[in-house]
Design an enzyme around this catalytic site. Structure first.
Site, short mmCIF file in Angstrom:
data_model
loop_
_atom_site.label_atom_id
_atom_site.label_comp_id
_atom_site.label_asym_id
_atom_site.label_seq_id
_atom_site.Cartn_x
_atom_site.Cartn_y
_atom_site.Cartn_z
CB THR A 47 22.57 26.41 17.29
OG1 THR A 47 22.18 26.50 15.76
CG2 THR A 47 20.90 26.48 18.06
CG HIS A 105 28.14 27.31 8.55
ND1 HIS A 105 28.34 27.08 9.50
CD2 HIS A 105 26.60 26.57 8.21
CE1 HIS A 105 27.28 26.33 10.52
NE2 HIS A 105 26.05 26.70 9.22
NE ARG A 234 22.61 13.48 13.13
CZ ARG A 234 23.32 12.69 13.92
NH1 ARG A 234 24.07 13.06 14.66
NH2 ARG A 234 22.83 11.39 13.65
CE LYS A 235 20.93 9.19 17.72
NZ LYS A 235 21.11 8.03 16.53
#
Length: 272
Positions: A47, A105, A234-235
């Protein structure tokens, strides 16, 4: 809420039905010479690169896209068949923009032939992402995760890059370390003479914390994402593996990694 799909063997790799139900149309997809294919292993910065490319090409010419069209409509997921939105093939076929930005993917051997025949540009972002934990680590090492073994995926595109000049390889660690530098390299690969001020604007707009709060980028509007369990983003950190691996798991994985990667020149960093 849609139930969890079952994994099954498909074309030699593990898959779920969301990515196989439209297989004939995926394989017959007609690429164009100016298409850009973003080929990544899941959770590898897809992304991030998608948004960077969309801003580089259309941030000024079609600015309303950023506030009104989700990223998964602007950059279709080619093999996906997800509830309540058109298939990835349909979205890609109907993209009004030039170039078309398309995400996959799929491992290198399953990418539709037309992408190679049309000599399209593509980039591969690669970063091992463990997820949730001990049994998943074993599945990862066994290559029993969706879209197949991470090793085969990243090495397959790396080997293709040696003979295919229109493939640009990007590393998650490099992007975290210096996003502006990697955007500049990306522009060079794409032949874009984007002014420095525009590149800086793109870099600021694609900072992880900004993207995570952007409803048009964070996948919060897609039905199959349950944000009560976890956000899609996520992070955005490098080295978070240290918070998950035990000493024994680290030793076990390091031996496995060295064995699997001994025959390739591809090198990854796990800290920066």
């Amino acid at each position: 809420m849609t139930g969890r799909p079952e994994m099954f063997d498909f074309e030699g790799i593990s898959m779920v039905h969301y990515f196989t139900e439209n297989w004939e149309n995926v394989q017959n997809f007609q690429a164009r010479p100016d298409d850009i294919l973003i080929a990544t292993y899941p959770k590898a910065g897809t992304t991030w690169v998608s948004l960077i490319l969309d801003l580089l090409y259309f941030g000024n010419t079609v600015p309303e896209r950023q506030n009104s069209i989700p990223i998964y409509m602007r950059v279709p997921f080619l093999e996906a068949v997800l509830p309540k939105i058109p298939t990835g093939v349909e979205l890609a076929d109907n993209l009004p923009t030039k170039p078309r930005l398309i995400k996959t993917h799929l491992p290198v051997q399953l990418v539709p032939k037309s992408f190679w025949e049309q000599n399209c540009r593509r980039m591969n972002v690669a970063q091992p992402e463990p997820g949730d934990w001990s049994s998943y680590l074993q599945k990862f090492m066994d290559g029993k995760t969706v879209f197949g073994p991470w090793y085969d995926h990243v090495c397959g595109y790396w080997e293709k890059k040696q003979t295919y000049s229109n493939l640009h390889y990007m590393f998650f660690e490099d992007m975290v370390e210096n996003t502006e530098r990697e955007v500049e390299r990306l522009c060079s690969f794409l032949g874009l003479s984007t002014p420095k001020e525009e590149r800086e604007k793109v870099t600021q707009s694609t900072h992880f914390d900004v993207m995570k709060q952007n409803k048009m980028a964070n996948y919060s509007t897609i039905p199959v994402m349950n944000f009560s369990i976890s956000p899609f983003m996520r992070k955005g950190k490098v080295g978070d593996w240290k918070n998950h691996f035990t000493v024994n798991q680290d030793n076990q994985f390091e031996k496995h990694y060295q064995e699997k990667m001994k025959s390739t020149t591809l090198k990854f960093r796990t800290v920066i």
